[in-house]
Design a protein around this motif. Structure first.
Motif, mmCIF file in Angstrom:
data_model
loop_
_atom_site.group_PDB
_atom_site.id
_atom_site.type_symbol
_atom_site.label_atom_id
_atom_site.label_comp_id
_atom_site.label_asym_id
_atom_site.label_seq_id
_atom_site.Cartn_x
_atom_site.Cartn_y
_atom_site.Cartn_z
ATOM 1 N N ASN A 66 -1.191 -9.228 -6.194
ATOM 2 C CA ASN A 66 -1.677 -8.361 -7.443
ATOM 3 C C ASN A 66 -1.040 -9.411 -8.701
ATOM 4 O O ASN A 66 -0.837 -10.453 -8.303
ATOM 5 N N TYR A 74 0.865 -0.976 -0.121
ATOM 6 C CA TYR A 74 -0.036 -0.081 0.034
ATOM 7 C C TYR A 74 0.824 1.073 -0.095
ATOM 8 O O TYR A 74 0.563 2.160 -0.720
ATOM 9 N N THR A 119 -3.280 -0.969 -6.881
ATOM 10 C CA THR A 119 -2.531 -0.097 -7.779
ATOM 11 C C THR A 119 -2.692 -0.167 -9.091
ATOM 12 O O THR A 119 -3.033 0.894 -9.646
ATOM 13 N N ASP A 164 -6.733 2.668 -1.195
ATOM 14 C CA ASP A 164 -6.282 2.701 -2.501
ATOM 15 C C ASP A 164 -7.084 2.385 -3.616
ATOM 16 O O ASP A 164 -7.962 1.314 -3.443
ATOM 17 N N PRO A 196 3.567 -3.560 -5.397
ATOM 18 C CA PRO A 196 2.499 -2.663 -5.177
ATOM 19 C C PRO A 196 1.228 -3.251 -4.810
ATOM 20 O O PRO A 196 0.974 -4.430 -5.046
ATOM 21 N N SER A 197 0.288 -2.587 -3.951
ATOM 22 C CA SER A 197 -0.938 -3.281 -3.571
ATOM 23 C C SER A 197 -1.709 -3.736 -4.584
ATOM 24 O O SER A 197 -1.693 -3.209 -5.607
ATOM 25 N N MET A 228 8.467 1.525 -6.429
ATOM 26 C CA MET A 228 7.236 0.743 -5.843
ATOM 27 C C MET A 228 7.776 -0.799 -5.836
ATOM 28 O O MET A 228 8.146 -1.451 -6.501
ATOM 29 N N TRP A 239 1.480 2.227 -3.448
ATOM 30 C CA TRP A 239 0.497 3.100 -3.756
ATOM 31 C C TRP A 239 0.439 4.776 -3.585
ATOM 32 O O TRP A 239 0.428 5.599 -4.303
#
Length: 293
Positions: free
Chosen positions: A241, A129, A157, A215, A153-154, A150, A132
């Motif tokens: 992700n 997060y 994102t 996010d 990334p979450s 990054m 993001w």
């Protein structure tokens, strides 16, 4: 409605601060704590290291605070200044006085922190997060960043997170116990074994009501607004992700971006593979720092 972050009770706050200070006491390098005034309240920032060139600023994953970087700060601050702020609106030593209404408020908050620290530009990096959050700053204020990184990334994102992922997080937060949280952490970040002190902080954090917006996937236009040199690092086995989709969107829309995916590694990218990830990160920022390039 936007809210101000708060603990559910004074007892919960005391338990968290005790755990936070216990972890902080083990910080492995000399440091100083700085309280920065912003339009949204006071932000606690820990400063480590010393050197010329743009400093590093690190943003933690969801619910985290500046102390989560203690395992990596020795290597990261060896020849750079490193700032590890708590996130206003999350459990930490910030004092939030006004709500963060949206992503633009997040970027405004971060610029106020940079101004308060007297830093014109930083190498901004975030995990999960926090990635993001870092991306939000780059969307609205790329001119204040020497680079953007990054780490894993979450899930929100680059695309909407799956219902299965959201359900996992929801179940983890229902009637949590240390045993259940360790099991959840094993699924999410199998390469990270939390110490008892770190677990105590996690359990106390669960009694904090966040004051930070959730996010949301960046639009094509927002990604195109990230003009700072950017580095995206994914774990190929992540449960959070879709690294193939995220890499494709980054390559298509971010003007200057490098993307790398690590096989056999999941969302625990930094913790499971620091010997590769940290040198990759430091080499990247060195190449985009006029003082060092």
């Amino acid at each position: 409605m936007p809210k101000i972050g708060r603990f559910t009770s004074d007892e919960a706050k005391a338990a968290f601060l005790h755990g936070y200070d216990t972890v902080a006491a083990h910080w492995p390098v000399p440091s100083v704590d700085i309280d920065v005034e912003t339009p949204f309240g006071t932000t606690r920032v820990r400063k480590s290291g010393a050197a010329e060139g743009a400093p590093i600023m690190l943003l933690p994953g969801i619910g985290g605070n500046g102390m989560v970087w203690h395992r990596f700060i020795h290597d990261l601050s060896r020849d750079r200044v490193v700032y590890t702020p708590d996130i206003i609106g999350w459990a930490g030593r910030c004092e939030q006085t006004a709500p963060l209404r949206d992503a633009q408020d997040i970027a405004t908050w971060m610029v106020a922190v940079l101004d308060g620290l007297g830093e014109e530009r930083v190498h901004l990096a975030g995990n999960s997060y926090g990635a993001w959050l870092a991306g939000v700053v780059a969307v609205y204020h790329s001119e204040r960043l020497a680079s953007l990184t990054m780490f894993e990334p979450s899930g929100a994102t680059f695309a909407k997170p799956s219902w299965g992922l959201l359900l996992k997080f929801l179940k983890a937060g229902m009637r949590p116990t240390p045993e259940r949280m360790r099991k959840f952490n094993k699924w999410l970040m199998p390469g990270l074994e939390l110490t008892d002190e770190e677990m105590a902080v996690v359990m106390a954090t669960l009694k904090f009501r966040s004051g930070v917006p959730w996010d949301r996937p960046f639009t094509d236009e927002q990604l195109g607004a990230i003009t700072t040199p950017s580095l995206m690092l994914f774990g190929a086995e992540t449960v959070v992700n879709d690294p193939v989709h995220g890499a494709a969107r980054a390559h298509e829309h971010i003007p200057s971006v490098e993307v790398e995916t690590y096989p056999g590694i999941g969302h625990d990218l930094l913790w499971a593979n620091p010997d590769q990830v940290i040198p990759r990160f430091l080499n990247f920022i060195d190449s985009h720092d006029p003082v060092r390039a």
